[in-house]
Scaffold this motif. Sequence first.
Motif, mmCIF file in Angstrom:
data_model
loop_
_atom_site.group_PDB
_atom_site.id
_atom_site.type_symbol
_atom_site.label_atom_id
_atom_site.label_comp_id
_atom_site.label_asym_id
_atom_site.label_seq_id
_atom_site.Cartn_x
_atom_site.Cartn_y
_atom_site.Cartn_z
ATOM 1 N N MET A 86 -6.972 3.717 1.092
ATOM 2 C CA MET A 86 -6.375 4.271 -0.120
ATOM 3 C C MET A 86 -6.733 5.729 -0.361
ATOM 4 O O MET A 86 -6.152 6.368 -1.241
ATOM 5 C CB MET A 86 -6.825 3.440 -1.336
ATOM 6 C CG MET A 86 -6.441 1.971 -1.288
ATOM 7 S SD MET A 86 -4.650 1.692 -1.278
ATOM 8 C CE MET A 86 -4.193 2.295 -2.896
ATOM 9 N N VAL A 87 -7.678 6.265 0.411
ATOM 10 C CA VAL A 87 -8.102 7.658 0.216
ATOM 11 C C VAL A 87 -7.557 8.581 1.309
ATOM 12 O O VAL A 87 -6.954 9.626 1.012
ATOM 13 C CB VAL A 87 -9.644 7.752 0.159
ATOM 14 C CG1 VAL A 87 -10.085 9.212 0.169
ATOM 15 C CG2 VAL A 87 -10.163 7.052 -1.093
ATOM 16 N N VAL A 145 -9.576 -0.569 -6.328
ATOM 17 C CA VAL A 145 -11.001 -0.901 -6.186
ATOM 18 C C VAL A 145 -11.513 -1.670 -7.398
ATOM 19 O O VAL A 145 -12.145 -2.724 -7.258
ATOM 20 C CB VAL A 145 -11.823 0.389 -5.977
ATOM 21 C CG1 VAL A 145 -13.306 0.101 -6.164
ATOM 22 C CG2 VAL A 145 -11.594 0.932 -4.577
ATOM 23 N N LEU A 191 -5.109 9.837 -5.988
ATOM 24 C CA LEU A 191 -6.221 8.897 -5.852
ATOM 25 C C LEU A 191 -6.263 7.846 -6.962
ATOM 26 O O LEU A 191 -7.121 6.958 -6.939
ATOM 27 C CB LEU A 191 -7.557 9.657 -5.834
ATOM 28 C CG LEU A 191 -7.787 10.567 -4.618
ATOM 29 C CD1 LEU A 191 -9.137 11.264 -4.731
ATOM 30 C CD2 LEU A 191 -7.708 9.787 -3.315
ATOM 31 N N ALA A 226 -10.911 -0.873 1.172
ATOM 32 C CA ALA A 226 -9.891 -0.107 0.451
ATOM 33 C C ALA A 226 -10.134 1.395 0.505
ATOM 34 O O ALA A 226 -9.188 2.182 0.451
ATOM 35 C CB ALA A 226 -9.829 -0.567 -1.006
ATOM 36 N N THR A 227 -11.392 1.802 0.625
ATOM 37 C CA THR A 227 -11.721 3.232 0.532
ATOM 38 C C THR A 227 -10.989 4.081 1.571
ATOM 39 O O THR A 227 -10.266 5.020 1.200
ATOM 40 C CB THR A 227 -13.240 3.438 0.620
ATOM 41 O OG1 THR A 227 -13.874 2.743 -0.458
ATOM 42 C CG2 THR A 227 -13.587 4.918 0.544
ATOM 43 N N PHE A 253 -6.177 4.301 -5.728
ATOM 44 C CA PHE A 253 -7.464 3.875 -5.161
ATOM 45 C C PHE A 253 -8.375 3.348 -6.253
ATOM 46 O O PHE A 253 -8.978 2.270 -6.117
ATOM 47 C CB PHE A 253 -8.122 5.055 -4.440
ATOM 48 C CG PHE A 253 -9.581 4.839 -4.131
ATOM 49 C CD1 PHE A 253 -9.974 3.891 -3.205
ATOM 50 C CD2 PHE A 253 -10.561 5.584 -4.777
ATOM 51 C CE1 PHE A 253 -11.317 3.680 -2.919
ATOM 52 C CE2 PHE A 253 -11.904 5.385 -4.496
ATOM 53 C CZ PHE A 253 -12.279 4.430 -3.569
ATOM 54 N N SER A 262 -5.340 1.504 8.491
ATOM 55 C CA SER A 262 -5.620 0.089 8.238
ATOM 56 C C SER A 262 -6.099 -0.625 9.494
ATOM 57 O O SER A 262 -7.074 -1.390 9.462
ATOM 58 C CB SER A 262 -4.371 -0.609 7.687
ATOM 59 O OG SER A 262 -3.949 -0.033 6.473
ATOM 60 N N LEU A 272 1.039 4.116 -2.973
ATOM 61 C CA LEU A 272 0.711 5.511 -2.659
ATOM 62 C C LEU A 272 1.920 6.435 -2.699
ATOM 63 O O LEU A 272 1.811 7.615 -2.363
ATOM 64 C CB LEU A 272 0.059 5.580 -1.265
ATOM 65 C CG LEU A 272 -1.306 4.891 -1.134
ATOM 66 C CD1 LEU A 272 -1.838 5.009 0.287
ATOM 67 C CD2 LEU A 272 -2.310 5.463 -2.129
ATOM 68 N N THR A 287 0.838 -1.207 0.000
ATOM 69 C CA THR A 287 0.000 0.000 0.000
ATOM 70 C C THR A 287 0.867 1.248 0.000
ATOM 71 O O THR A 287 0.603 2.210 -0.743
ATOM 72 C CB THR A 287 -0.935 0.010 1.221
ATOM 73 O OG1 THR A 287 -1.738 -1.169 1.226
ATOM 74 C CG2 THR A 287 -1.852 1.230 1.191
#
Length: 327
Positions: free
Chosen positions: A246-247, A191, A184, A242-243, A187, A281, A106, A102
């Motif tokens: 990842m956001v 998704v 983003l 994930a929202t 993300f 997380s 990112l 992750t």
Amino acid sequence: MASSVPGPFPLPDSKFDLSTYWGRVRHCSEISDPFMLLTTENQLKNARKIVSSYRRGELKDPSPEFWHAKKQLDSTVHPDTGETVLLPFRMSCCVLSNLVVTAGMLTPGLGIAGTVFWQWANQSLNVAINSANANKSHPMSNSQLATNYAMAVTASCGVAVGLNKIVPRLQNISANSRLVLGRLVPFAAVVSAGVINVFLMRGSEIQKGISVYDKNGDEVGTSKKAAFLAVGETALSRVINATPIMVLPPLLLVRLQKGVLKGKSLTVQTLANLGLILGTSLAALPFALGVFPQYQRIDVHKLEDHLKNQKDQHGDTIKQVWFNRGI
């Protein structure tokens, strides 16, 4: 999972009320507890003995020792096979396993090669977790696994690379908006590919159906409708999980880089990014997993005709059945 231990007496599902969302969140926080990774094989053997004594009726009431043994099994072994799930792919290791990939996805300013590498790493991990924790009514062949894996990786890399090329070309938005949209992109890739990944890796369940059981734990038959529900809910839970992960971290990092992290070294910014991802997380995973029950029941009239009007071992008509959704 403790349900894989045989015996005539059914196990309590949890010490929490799984009919409520908050109860499932608390239950899932136990399953995903990273401290369960310290469970040894000897402790698992002892946990099986304790749970087995309950299932045989020797232990009448759940004790603190019983609940701890059940927690060890629920977080470590597969509910269908009773086999120990490989450590990196257990839900208790989910946060730690995903932390590095992750953070990689990112990382700001990734080129095409970096984007492809981290999307490949993420989907490889997802395939392994999906495969290790899926309903095992119909095990997937190696050729199916390889084909679905290739398709999932292709989808994630295609979405990520495509969006990375589109965002810089957007002319009617501010530079700051382009920066936010760029952060983003991972993300959107995670998704979309995550949903594809779940349906590809578990497509055979929908085609063939999954096993459903009565209240005594006896298999009643297989159901394609239950399988579609199980796989669909799992895919949606991936999106929900994930929202926030990842956001929130990339948006918070943009804010921090304009403030307290401005001018700081790459090492400091990387550590801050890892801290944001880890904290988000740990907080988000139980809430995402708890949206849908893992082992849930459904009225037989909502399923196929061959499951209706069947009787259990006591001669009672089966009105509801249970199935393992998988994680």
